[in-house]
Scaffold this motif. Sequence first.
Motif, short mmCIF file in Angstrom:
data_model
loop_
_atom_site.label_atom_id
_atom_site.label_comp_id
_atom_site.label_asym_id
_atom_site.label_seq_id
_atom_site.Cartn_x
_atom_site.Cartn_y
_atom_site.Cartn_z
N ALA A 68 0.85 -1.19 0.00
CA ALA A 68 0.00 0.00 0.00
C ALA A 68 0.88 1.24 0.00
O ALA A 68 1.49 1.57 1.02
CB ALA A 68 -0.92 0.00 1.23
N ASP A 69 0.98 1.87 -1.15
CA ASP A 69 1.79 3.09 -1.29
C ASP A 69 3.23 2.86 -0.83
O ASP A 69 3.83 3.69 -0.14
CB ASP A 69 1.18 4.25 -0.49
N PRO B 213 -7.96 0.83 -2.64
CA PRO B 213 -6.76 1.58 -2.20
C PRO B 213 -6.98 2.35 -0.90
O PRO B 213 -6.08 2.41 -0.05
CB PRO B 213 -6.48 2.52 -3.38
#
Length: 354
Positions: free
Chosen positions: A203-204, A316
């Motif tokens: 995630a990121d 997301p």
Amino acid sequence: MKFLDEAKVYIRSGDGGNGCVAFRREKYVEFGGPSGGNGGRGGDVVVEAVDGLNTLIDYRYQQHFKAQKGTNGMGKDRHGANGKSVVLKVPVGTQIFDEDKTTLIHDFTTLGERFVLAEGGNGGFGNAHFKSSTNRAPRNANPGEVGEERWIWLRLKLIADAGLVGLPNAGKSTFLAKVSAAKPKIADYPFTTLHPQLGVVNADGREFVLADIPGLIEGAHEGVGLGDRFLGHVERCRVLLHLVDATTEHAGKAYKTVRAELEAYEGHLAEKTEIVALNKVDAVAPEELKKQKDRLKRAARKTPLLISGVTGEGVPEALRALADVIGEAPVSAKAKAGADAEPANAEPWAPQPG
């Protein structure tokens, strides 16, 4: 490789070797004296957390572990050799319980951690040990000390940063397959997930391990359905992602059903940080979606996220919310390595003593 998260095994450390009674009798040796050696120490039973394992399946096929006995002492001041220890290799996250299944003996949370579960017996002294200025010819020796024996339970609790909970068919496996490389079984009927699954999520740029467990239904803490035995695998998680099916009859009631099972469980799961998400938003009409969102908001007392594991809508945002709670320190590299292994379907089994 089949998945097994609980096993009962018998362990026994080695007995110590007996001491020896002997006297030196050699030609041209004026004063021989006692020459009995000491017995060797019995081997220990050691448990070690190793890499490359994420199941206890090895202990289905071997349930008895006995360390080697120490060698007896011999004449000419020869001491017996120590017995070899036996090492039980377990995955990180394994707990050792006494035979009553409630007394925790040790919890393995670090890779390479070792714990001596049963110490071997000390070797007995030979008669050479007892000689003194007043006892020149002792004729006694000690027997070796008896080793320890016991039945123990091994229980595996997978190490993950975040856990997925929800009713059967809430879309947990679909969500895990969407956000990671895991390949859980996905079908349109309840209880397609029969054992826990792990997946590594990015995630990121922040990686963490996500655990998916079989769905909970009302009365799971009493053994209904698959019961709540798999909830132990999310006990170590920092945050829970609670997925609620938007196509269910009442999202609020579905949420409360799972929350009641979490509160009935003794692992303090109800106290963990919870992120609530309404899943399968692509499968309902806008009017129905708004109604379900309002129901879930009232039940959870927080605004739920709207996601779809199929289309990726809202996914997301859910991952960012999980990553923010987890922080910059995921559980361990071991958890990520274990998540790459794909265990096959579990097979019900209960070890038999004796």
